[in-house]
Design an enzyme around this catalytic site. Sequence first.
Site, PDB file in Angstrom:
ATOM      1  N   ASP A  44       0.926  -1.334  -0.040  1.00 59.78           N
ATOM      2  CA  ASP A  44       0.021  -0.256  -0.177  1.00 59.78           C
ATOM      3  C   ASP A  44       0.831   1.303   0.069  1.00 59.78           C
ATOM      4  OD1 ASP A  44       0.768  -0.046   2.492  1.00 59.78           O
ATOM      5  OD2 ASP A  44      -1.162   0.107   3.463  1.00 59.78           O
ATOM      6  N   SER A  45       2.420   1.027  -0.023  1.00 63.13           N
ATOM      7  CA  SER A  45       2.934   2.360  -0.025  1.00 63.13           C
ATOM      8  C   SER A  45       2.928   2.764  -1.397  1.00 63.13           C
ATOM      9  CB  SER A  45       4.678   1.700   0.197  1.00 63.13           C
ATOM     10  OG  SER A  45       4.862   0.535  -0.567  1.00 63.13           O
ATOM     11  N   ASP A  83      -1.312  -6.229  -0.627  1.00 69.49           N
ATOM     12  CA  ASP A  83      -1.341  -5.425   0.836  1.00 69.49           C
ATOM     13  C   ASP A  83      -2.743  -5.067   1.026  1.00 69.49           C
ATOM     14  OD1 ASP A  83      -0.218  -4.628   3.047  1.00 69.49           O
ATOM     15  OD2 ASP A  83       1.027  -3.094   2.057  1.00 69.49           O
ATOM     16  N   LYS A 113      -1.281  -9.477   2.639  1.00 73.52           N
ATOM     17  CA  LYS A 113      -0.838  -9.021   3.945  1.00 73.52           C
ATOM     18  C   LYS A 113      -1.543  -7.978   4.666  1.00 73.52           C
ATOM     19  CE  LYS A 113       2.774  -5.734   3.817  1.00 73.52           C
ATOM     20  NZ  LYS A 113       2.309  -4.607   4.712  1.00 73.52           N
ATOM     21  N   GLU A 115      -1.568  -5.644   8.539  1.00 78.54           N
ATOM     22  CA  GLU A 115      -0.779  -4.928   9.679  1.00 78.54           C
ATOM     23  C   GLU A 115      -1.413  -4.968  10.759  1.00 78.54           C
ATOM     24  OE1 GLU A 115      -0.130  -0.780   8.622  1.00 78.54           O
ATOM     25  OE2 GLU A 115       0.852  -1.189   6.754  1.00 78.54           O
ATOM     26  N   GLU A 182       9.006  -4.336  10.765  1.00 77.02           N
ATOM     27  CA  GLU A 182       9.246  -3.025  10.263  1.00 77.02           C
ATOM     28  C   GLU A 182       9.846  -2.008  11.251  1.00 77.02           C
ATOM     29  OE1 GLU A 182       6.620  -1.036   7.141  1.00 77.02           O
ATOM     30  OE2 GLU A 182       7.940   0.742   7.287  1.00 77.02           O
TER      31      GLU A 182
HETATM   32  O1  KIV Z   1       3.604  -1.159   1.699  1.00 75.67           O
HETATM   33  C1  KIV Z   1       4.681  -1.437   1.775  1.00 75.67           C
HETATM   34  O2  KIV Z   1       5.543  -1.332   0.796  1.00 75.67           O
HETATM   35  C2  KIV Z   1       5.121  -2.452   2.865  1.00 75.67           C
HETATM   36  C3  KIV Z   1       6.670  -2.859   2.697  1.00 75.67           C
HETATM   37  C4  KIV Z   1       7.413  -1.795   2.833  1.00 75.67           C
HETATM   38  C5  KIV Z   1       6.642  -3.879   3.818  1.00 75.67           C
HETATM   39  O3  KIV Z   1       4.180  -2.678   3.741  1.00 75.67           O
END
Ligand code: KIV
Length: 292
Positions: A44-45, A83, A113, A115, A182
């Site tokens: 989600d980055s 994510d 994924k 969090e 992280e």
């Molecule tokens: O969103 C992302 O890119 C991440 C990684 C940095 C682990 O969660």
Amino acid sequence: MPRTTAPDIAAAKGKRKIAMLAAYDYTSARLAEAAGLDVLLVGDSLAMVVLGHDDTLSVTMDEMLHHVRAVAKGAQTALVVADMPFLSYQVSVEAAVANAGRFLKEGRAGAVKLEGGRAIVPQVRAMVAAGIPVLGHVGLTPQHVATLGGFKVQSKTAEAAATLLDDALALAEAGCFAIVLECIPAPVGAAVTRAVSVPTIGIGAGPDCDGQVLVFHDVLGLYDRLRPRFVKQFAALGEQAVSALTGYVEAVRSSDFPGPEHSFSMDPQAQASFAALIDRTDDALDATPAKP
Ligand code: KIV
């Protein structure tokens, strides 16, 4: 080569290090694939790196799905992990499973994924029961940026480190096939890695994790808005890109581009007929009386 699966990644613990990359589109997935990455995370980055937001909170399910599909097309053998965006899994277990399922069904990802620690164990259990492999993520969890007060190193005290360890143990017990750690002190990353039965994938969690993850744009030196200490740039492609684009602008302005090698020729007869046609059209226009 067969596609890497979540069980393959789980089985890598103690045998080999896992190389994971956050990538967001077809072309970067193909480049990562050629480099031999084990796991491609559509993080989600992308909210920050691709869409230009200040944090990861505003990216939507549909935006994430759009990118997951593109990465899944480019990745032939790497495991693609989607994510789950903010509020797509926190509100209810039912919504969490339905949204996670969309990433496998519509996005063709191999895992998702989430969090969080013990608070999201019910979601992890329900997803795993539904056949959806889950990658955990603890430590600095950017979706909690508002409550954390910024992107800061986590688990710096003994108590906070012990809480993180309990969260990681709970996630492994709930069925996560691996866990991202992280931005935590290296000794905490090492201790969690020793304690949990599944691989840890570190980003700013020290060298003892079972694998590492970085963002495509950071590895290649393409994103300069934020440069955390844990980032290592393996190339300076941002500078090379600006220099190449400057060359393009100059070539357009000086008419050096396009050259004959970039242009298409025309059959000479067709060209002559075309010129004659234009001449006749021009003559006809000249003969038309001007409107009063
Ligand atoms: O969103 C992302 O890119 C991440 C990684 C940095 C682990 O969660």
